[in-house]
Design a protein around this motif. Structure first.
Motif, PDB file in Angstrom:
ATOM      1  N   GLU A 107       8.064 -68.894 -36.967  1.00 32.81           N
ATOM      2  CA  GLU A 107       7.003 -68.608 -37.924  1.00 32.81           C
ATOM      3  C   GLU A 107       5.639 -68.647 -37.241  1.00 32.81           C
ATOM      4  O   GLU A 107       5.388 -69.484 -36.377  1.00 32.81           O
ATOM      5  CB  GLU A 107       7.043 -69.634 -39.056  1.00 32.81           C
ATOM      6  CG  GLU A 107       6.015 -69.389 -40.153  1.00 32.81           C
ATOM      7  CD  GLU A 107       6.096 -70.410 -41.268  1.00 32.81           C
ATOM      8  OE1 GLU A 107       5.195 -70.432 -42.115  1.00 32.81           O
ATOM      9  OE2 GLU A 107       7.079 -71.188 -41.279  1.00 32.81           O
ATOM     10  N   PHE A 108       4.781 -67.726 -37.656  1.00 30.16           N
ATOM     11  CA  PHE A 108       3.416 -67.666 -37.135  1.00 30.16           C
ATOM     12  C   PHE A 108       2.423 -68.110 -38.202  1.00 30.16           C
ATOM     13  O   PHE A 108       2.611 -67.861 -39.387  1.00 30.16           O
ATOM     14  CB  PHE A 108       3.040 -66.231 -36.736  1.00 30.16           C
ATOM     15  CG  PHE A 108       3.600 -65.792 -35.425  1.00 30.16           C
ATOM     16  CD1 PHE A 108       2.934 -66.099 -34.253  1.00 30.16           C
ATOM     17  CD2 PHE A 108       4.781 -65.089 -35.359  1.00 30.16           C
ATOM     18  CE1 PHE A 108       3.441 -65.699 -33.031  1.00 30.16           C
ATOM     19  CE2 PHE A 108       5.299 -64.672 -34.143  1.00 30.16           C
ATOM     20  CZ  PHE A 108       4.625 -64.992 -32.974  1.00 30.16           C
ATOM     21  N   TYR A 159      -2.137 -68.274 -38.466  1.00 31.86           N
ATOM     22  CA  TYR A 159      -3.288 -67.633 -37.823  1.00 31.86           C
ATOM     23  C   TYR A 159      -4.488 -68.558 -37.919  1.00 31.86           C
ATOM     24  O   TYR A 159      -4.585 -69.410 -38.792  1.00 31.86           O
ATOM     25  CB  TYR A 159      -3.608 -66.275 -38.464  1.00 31.86           C
ATOM     26  CG  TYR A 159      -4.158 -66.346 -39.878  1.00 31.86           C
ATOM     27  CD1 TYR A 159      -5.523 -66.504 -40.107  1.00 31.86           C
ATOM     28  CD2 TYR A 159      -3.314 -66.253 -40.989  1.00 31.86           C
ATOM     29  CE1 TYR A 159      -6.028 -66.564 -41.401  1.00 31.86           C
ATOM     30  CE2 TYR A 159      -3.806 -66.310 -42.277  1.00 31.86           C
ATOM     31  CZ  TYR A 159      -5.166 -66.466 -42.473  1.00 31.86           C
ATOM     32  OH  TYR A 159      -5.674 -66.536 -43.746  1.00 31.86           O
ATOM     33  N   TYR A 176      -1.955 -58.590 -38.280  1.00 34.04           N
ATOM     34  CA  TYR A 176      -1.358 -59.925 -38.284  1.00 34.04           C
ATOM     35  C   TYR A 176      -0.186 -59.992 -39.266  1.00 34.04           C
ATOM     36  O   TYR A 176       0.889 -60.514 -38.938  1.00 34.04           O
ATOM     37  CB  TYR A 176      -2.381 -60.997 -38.646  1.00 34.04           C
ATOM     38  CG  TYR A 176      -1.719 -62.302 -39.002  1.00 34.04           C
ATOM     39  CD1 TYR A 176      -1.186 -63.122 -38.016  1.00 34.04           C
ATOM     40  CD2 TYR A 176      -1.540 -62.672 -40.338  1.00 34.04           C
ATOM     41  CE1 TYR A 176      -0.512 -64.286 -38.336  1.00 34.04           C
ATOM     42  CE2 TYR A 176      -0.863 -63.838 -40.670  1.00 34.04           C
ATOM     43  CZ  TYR A 176      -0.357 -64.643 -39.663  1.00 34.04           C
ATOM     44  OH  TYR A 176       0.324 -65.786 -39.997  1.00 34.04           O
ATOM     45  N   ASN A 177      -0.381 -59.487 -40.464  1.00 35.09           N
ATOM     46  CA  ASN A 177       0.690 -59.534 -41.466  1.00 35.09           C
ATOM     47  C   ASN A 177       1.906 -58.733 -41.021  1.00 35.09           C
ATOM     48  O   ASN A 177       3.053 -59.123 -41.312  1.00 35.09           O
ATOM     49  CB  ASN A 177       0.163 -59.035 -42.814  1.00 35.09           C
ATOM     50  CG  ASN A 177      -0.737 -60.056 -43.491  1.00 35.09           C
ATOM     51  OD1 ASN A 177      -0.495 -61.247 -43.408  1.00 35.09           O
ATOM     52  ND2 ASN A 177      -1.786 -59.583 -44.157  1.00 35.09           N
ATOM     53  N   LYS A 211       3.618 -60.986 -38.496  1.00 32.06           N
ATOM     54  CA  LYS A 211       4.244 -62.107 -39.214  1.00 32.06           C
ATOM     55  C   LYS A 211       5.520 -61.648 -39.928  1.00 32.06           C
ATOM     56  O   LYS A 211       6.563 -62.311 -39.854  1.00 32.06           O
ATOM     57  CB  LYS A 211       3.259 -62.691 -40.229  1.00 32.06           C
ATOM     58  CG  LYS A 211       3.821 -63.845 -41.064  1.00 32.06           C
ATOM     59  CD  LYS A 211       2.778 -64.408 -42.011  1.00 32.06           C
ATOM     60  CE  LYS A 211       2.440 -63.441 -43.132  1.00 32.06           C
ATOM     61  NZ  LYS A 211       3.571 -63.263 -44.088  1.00 32.06           N
ATOM     62  N   GLU A 234       9.449 -62.744 -39.251  1.00 33.91           N
ATOM     63  CA  GLU A 234      10.319 -63.272 -40.306  1.00 33.91           C
ATOM     64  C   GLU A 234      11.585 -62.432 -40.444  1.00 33.91           C
ATOM     65  O   GLU A 234      12.700 -62.965 -40.569  1.00 33.91           O
ATOM     66  CB  GLU A 234       9.556 -63.308 -41.627  1.00 33.91           C
ATOM     67  CG  GLU A 234       8.451 -64.353 -41.680  1.00 33.91           C
ATOM     68  CD  GLU A 234       7.656 -64.289 -42.964  1.00 33.91           C
ATOM     69  OE1 GLU A 234       7.948 -63.394 -43.806  1.00 33.91           O
ATOM     70  OE2 GLU A 234       6.734 -65.105 -43.141  1.00 33.91           O
TER      71      GLU A 234
END
Length: 390
Positions: free
Chosen positions: A326-327, A329, A312-313, A316, A320
């Motif tokens: 922008e996400f 979670y 996920y990071n 993300k 960016e």
């Protein structure tokens, strides 16, 4: 990298009409999860579409339900494959499409399965097309799509097929319904569907009351015990959702059946839940009654692991760095096949498909522009996947 990404983005922009046309084509093939023949039709169509992009594909029987589709591009390329996963079947019965045909109105695509989740599969297809357009050959790309997720894989070995096909993957994007707030799903509760059936002794309620053994009365005790399985702190909820019993208003009923919906957060909780159900079934309050437990359906939890959050990071940070929206979670209550890829040891994100609302209803719609946006994002992520692999 900037030049390569521009080529990818330009390609996707040039294919916008084609993406919508492809989406309409596959949505117009109805594929209700409980209709094997119809699911197989759309599976064959998706196989043709992915094979046209160079994937080596196979249709894997998952009796008594529809095919699973697995395909790989660049099998001999170095590194672990990147996976796109999900399901090809839909939740509404055959014939529903005629009442809600595919069309695009004010930037929203309508139709059965347009959001859940044929739009997500179309995104995966066009990510591959875009990468092929620039000659990408750095690592394998794999697709794994079930044919009976909306049927909860009842009676089939589709979960085992998906785990076997996913094993050894670097990461996976499960192309389920994109959440309307643009969040990525990093966890889902599991679900089991269970039936309890009590058998008693039927008799005339007035003339022979003493001979009867009331199955409904016995079930009433069991329903109270079933509700006690709920442990909200542990993430377990247990709901009796249907009840059926008796055959006459003046007869002691010999049969009573209930359906139970159980949700849980961790794979490890399943055995404990089953043990409690078996104990409830075994315990008799009314003598000469018996109870059978039937496990009707099962979807395992999609647990939020450290690797899930690392993926996920990465997404993300990619968003960016390259100017995407922008996400956030979150975790959700509904189950998905992201669970099985995670169980297979593959870091997986879910709700990666086209964004929209009202899946499983006649109001289902998908925001068309998010198909293009997410196709660009996942192509960008694949081109920068070395940052995740480190």
């Amino acid at each position: 990298m900037e030049k390569v990404l521009k080529q990818v983005y330009d390609y996707i922009d040039s294919q916008k009409d084609a993406m919508v046309e492809t989406l309409g084509e596959v949505v117009n093939i109805e594929s209700y999860g409980y209709s094997k023949e119809d699911v197989n039709k759309v599976a064959i169509k998706f196989k043709e579409l992915f094979e046209a992009e160079g994937l080596c594909c196979k249709l894997i029987p998952a009796e008594p339900n529809g095919y699973c589709l697995s395909g790989i591009l660049g099998k001999d390329r170095p590194g672990k494959p990147i996976i796109f996963s999900g399901h090809m079947d839909t939740a509404l019965e055959i014939g529903t499409l005629a009442k809600r045909p595919f069309k695009v109105v004010d930037g929203k695509a309508e139709g059965i399965g347009v959001l859940d989740m044929k739009g997500g599969i179309v995104i995966a297809l066009y990510v591959i097309k875009a990468l092929n357009s620039i000659g990408y050959d750095e690592r394998p790309i794999k697709v794994i799509f079930a044919g009976d997720e909306e049927a909860n894989h009842i009676g089939s070995n589709a979960p085992e097929i998906m785990m076997a096909e996913a094993k050894g993957g670097l990461c996976a994007f499960n192309m389920e319904t994109g959440l309307i707030d643009n969040a990525i799903c990093v966890g889902r509760r599991g679900r089991i569907g269970v039936q309890l059936e009590v058998t008693g002794v039927s008799s005339h309620a007035g003339n022979d009351f003493a001979s009867g053994r009331n199955a409904i009365a016995e079930m009433a005790y069991k329903i109270i015990d079933v509700q006690k399985i709920t442990d909200l702190e542990a993430g377990i909820s247990c709901s009796t959702t249907l009840i059926n019993g008796g055959h006459s208003a003046n007869a002691i009923p010999s049969k009573c059946t209930i359906d139970i919906d159980i949700r849980f957060n961790k794979v490890s909780q399943l055995d404990e839940i089953k043990a409690k159900l078996e104990a409830i079934a075994k315990n008799q309050v009314i003598d000469q009654t018996s109870c059978e437990v039937r496990y009707i359906s099962k979807m395992m939890p999609y647990e939020t692991t450290e690797d899930t959050m690392r993926l996920y990071n990465f997404i993300k940070d990619t968003a960016e760095e390259f100017g995407f929206r922008e996400f956030g979670y979150r975790t959700v209550g509904g189950a998905s096949d992201a669970s099985y890829l995670t169980i297979a040891g593959v870091p997986t994100l879910c709700s990666c498909g086209v964004v929209g609302e009202w899946n499983h209803t006649m109001r289902e719609y998908a925001i068309v522009d998010t198909m293009y946006e997410r196709a660009k994002l996942y192509a960008t992520a694949i081109l920068n996947i070395a940052k995740f692999e480190k």
